[in-house]
Design a protein around this motif. Structure first.
Motif, mmCIF file in Angstrom:
data_model
loop_
_atom_site.group_PDB
_atom_site.id
_atom_site.type_symbol
_atom_site.label_atom_id
_atom_site.label_comp_id
_atom_site.label_asym_id
_atom_site.label_seq_id
_atom_site.Cartn_x
_atom_site.Cartn_y
_atom_site.Cartn_z
ATOM 1 N N ALA A 157 25.606 52.239 -20.115
ATOM 2 C CA ALA A 157 25.717 50.896 -20.683
ATOM 3 C C ALA A 157 27.095 50.288 -20.457
ATOM 4 O O ALA A 157 27.236 49.067 -20.377
ATOM 5 N N ASP A 158 28.126 51.119 -20.288
ATOM 6 C CA ASP A 158 29.476 50.609 -20.051
ATOM 7 C C ASP A 158 29.742 50.307 -18.576
ATOM 8 O O ASP A 158 30.840 49.927 -18.197
ATOM 9 N N GLY A 159 28.719 50.487 -17.718
ATOM 10 C CA GLY A 159 28.849 50.204 -16.301
ATOM 11 C C GLY A 159 29.273 51.392 -15.455
ATOM 12 O O GLY A 159 29.330 51.291 -14.235
ATOM 13 N N SER A 160 29.562 52.521 -16.082
ATOM 14 C CA SER A 160 29.956 53.700 -15.310
ATOM 15 C C SER A 160 28.729 54.355 -14.693
ATOM 16 O O SER A 160 27.628 54.268 -15.219
ATOM 17 N N TRP A 161 28.941 55.007 -13.556
ATOM 18 C CA TRP A 161 27.875 55.676 -12.819
ATOM 19 C C TRP A 161 28.064 57.180 -12.907
ATOM 20 O O TRP A 161 29.204 57.673 -12.877
ATOM 21 N N THR A 162 26.958 57.914 -12.998
ATOM 22 C CA THR A 162 27.010 59.374 -13.008
ATOM 23 C C THR A 162 25.978 59.932 -12.032
ATOM 24 O O THR A 162 24.995 59.269 -11.691
ATOM 25 N N HIS A 163 26.228 61.156 -11.597
ATOM 26 C CA HIS A 163 25.262 61.905 -10.795
ATOM 27 C C HIS A 163 25.162 63.295 -11.401
ATOM 28 O O HIS A 163 26.167 63.999 -11.535
ATOM 29 N N ASP A 164 23.956 63.665 -11.819
ATOM 30 C CA ASP A 164 23.724 64.939 -12.498
ATOM 31 C C ASP A 164 24.716 65.148 -13.647
ATOM 32 O O ASP A 164 25.213 66.249 -13.862
ATOM 33 N N GLY A 165 25.019 64.068 -14.358
ATOM 34 C CA GLY A 165 25.885 64.135 -15.527
ATOM 35 C C GLY A 165 27.372 64.026 -15.242
ATOM 36 O O GLY A 165 28.169 63.882 -16.163
ATOM 37 N N SER A 166 27.787 64.093 -13.995
ATOM 38 C CA SER A 166 29.205 63.979 -13.635
ATOM 39 C C SER A 166 29.523 62.552 -13.210
ATOM 40 O O SER A 166 28.755 61.933 -12.477
ATOM 41 N N ALA A 167 30.670 62.069 -13.647
ATOM 42 C CA ALA A 167 31.077 60.700 -13.347
ATOM 43 C C ALA A 167 31.324 60.505 -11.851
ATOM 44 O O ALA A 167 31.880 61.384 -11.191
ATOM 45 N N ILE A 168 30.873 59.362 -11.346
ATOM 46 C CA ILE A 168 31.220 58.943 -9.986
ATOM 47 C C ILE A 168 32.451 58.069 -10.162
ATOM 48 O O ILE A 168 32.367 56.961 -10.688
ATOM 49 N N THR A 169 33.598 58.575 -9.728
ATOM 50 C CA THR A 169 34.860 57.906 -10.030
ATOM 51 C C THR A 169 35.405 57.069 -8.884
ATOM 52 O O THR A 169 36.344 56.309 -9.089
ATOM 53 N N ARG A 170 34.840 57.210 -7.712
ATOM 54 C CA ARG A 170 35.337 56.439 -6.574
ATOM 55 C C ARG A 170 34.653 55.071 -6.533
ATOM 56 O O ARG A 170 33.439 54.975 -6.309
ATOM 57 N N PRO A 171 35.406 53.985 -6.736
ATOM 58 C CA PRO A 171 34.815 52.645 -6.711
ATOM 59 C C PRO A 171 34.065 52.339 -5.418
ATOM 60 O O PRO A 171 33.045 51.652 -5.441
ATOM 61 N N ALA A 172 34.539 52.849 -4.290
ATOM 62 C CA ALA A 172 33.855 52.598 -3.018
ATOM 63 C C ALA A 172 32.461 53.210 -3.016
ATOM 64 O O ALA A 172 31.526 52.627 -2.453
ATOM 65 N N MET A 173 32.304 54.372 -3.630
ATOM 66 C CA MET A 173 30.983 55.001 -3.713
ATOM 67 C C MET A 173 30.058 54.177 -4.608
ATOM 68 O O MET A 173 28.892 53.966 -4.274
ATOM 69 N N VAL A 174 30.579 53.702 -5.719
ATOM 70 C CA VAL A 174 29.775 52.866 -6.619
ATOM 71 C C VAL A 174 29.339 51.601 -5.892
ATOM 72 O O VAL A 174 28.169 51.209 -5.950
ATOM 73 N N ARG A 175 30.261 50.938 -5.177
ATOM 74 C CA ARG A 175 29.897 49.730 -4.431
ATOM 75 C C ARG A 175 28.834 50.036 -3.373
ATOM 76 O O ARG A 175 27.899 49.258 -3.169
ATOM 77 N N ALA A 176 28.969 51.179 -2.698
ATOM 78 C CA ALA A 176 27.994 51.545 -1.664
ATOM 79 C C ALA A 176 26.616 51.771 -2.274
ATOM 80 O O ALA A 176 25.611 51.239 -1.782
ATOM 81 N N PHE A 177 26.546 52.545 -3.349
ATOM 82 C CA PHE A 177 25.253 52.772 -4.001
ATOM 83 C C PHE A 177 24.695 51.474 -4.571
ATOM 84 O O PHE A 177 23.498 51.200 -4.471
ATOM 85 N N ALA A 178 25.555 50.639 -5.167
ATOM 86 C CA ALA A 178 25.099 49.378 -5.758
ATOM 87 C C ALA A 178 24.491 48.462 -4.711
ATOM 88 O O ALA A 178 23.585 47.680 -5.018
#
Length: 182
Positions: free
Chosen positions: A46-67
């Motif tokens: 809900a806060d906009g953070s992304w996770t994979h298997d419970g671990s945070a995805i911390t690289r903004p470039a990865m989030v932009r790519a998945f988004a």
């Protein structure tokens, strides 16, 4: 190639904002019909953070790519779509967070947490949900996905509405939106 975030939206004209929106080249997920479906193991909190298997995805470039591969179907299920796979992704509230807004030439432009710019209007309506005590505002972003306005962006929009009068309505690109849940 280094990532160049778009400039601050407050400093752009409406034409420049529209140009920034048009310049965003997204993969044509609407044209893909992958035969394989599955679960990505990913979630958008809900806060906009992304996770994979419970671990945070911390690289903004990865989030932009998945988004850029994200879509939401008519049932409300979110998917990451590639030419060969369609993977479900859990979304707690909204796929994106609107983190800033500006008013330019009769239009309301919003920056998302993925650095995308969305101009509210008939194709990207503002939607008021919740109740009078705890309203929540959303912006239709793209491909069925929405962005929830964070607290500061909500405040910016409310201050704009109050500057227009007591109606709690705003207009953008000829469309009028109520900021009060129905």
């Amino acid at each position: 190639m280094p990532y160049e975030p778009p400039p601050e939206i407050a400093g752009l004209s409406l034409a420049e904002l529209a140009e920034a929106v048009a310049a965003r080249k997204l993969p044509p997920v609407e044209q893909w019909a992958p035969q394989t479906t599955g679960d990505s193991g990913m979630a958008i909190r809900a806060d906009g953070s992304w996770t994979h298997d419970g671990s945070a995805i911390t690289r903004p470039a990865m989030v932009r790519a998945f988004a850029s591969l994200l879509m939401c179907d008519d049932t409300g299920q979110h998917w990451l779509v590639t030419p060969v796979q369609k993977l479900s992704i859990a979304v707690e509230d909204a796929a994106f967070i609107a983190t800033d807004m500006t008013v330019k030439d009769g239009a309301l432009a919003f920056r998302l947490n993925t650095d995308e710019i969305v101009i509210a209007g008939p194709d990207h309506p503002l939607i008021a949900r919740g109740d009078a005590e705890t309203p929540a505002l959303y912006l239709a972003a793209r491909r069925g996905c929405e962005a929830r306005l964070n607290r500061s962006t909500y405040t910016q929009l409310a201050e704009h509405a109050l500057s227009l009068g007591d109606s709690w309505e705003v207009t953008s690109q000829g469309a009028t939106f109520s900021l009060v849940p129905a």
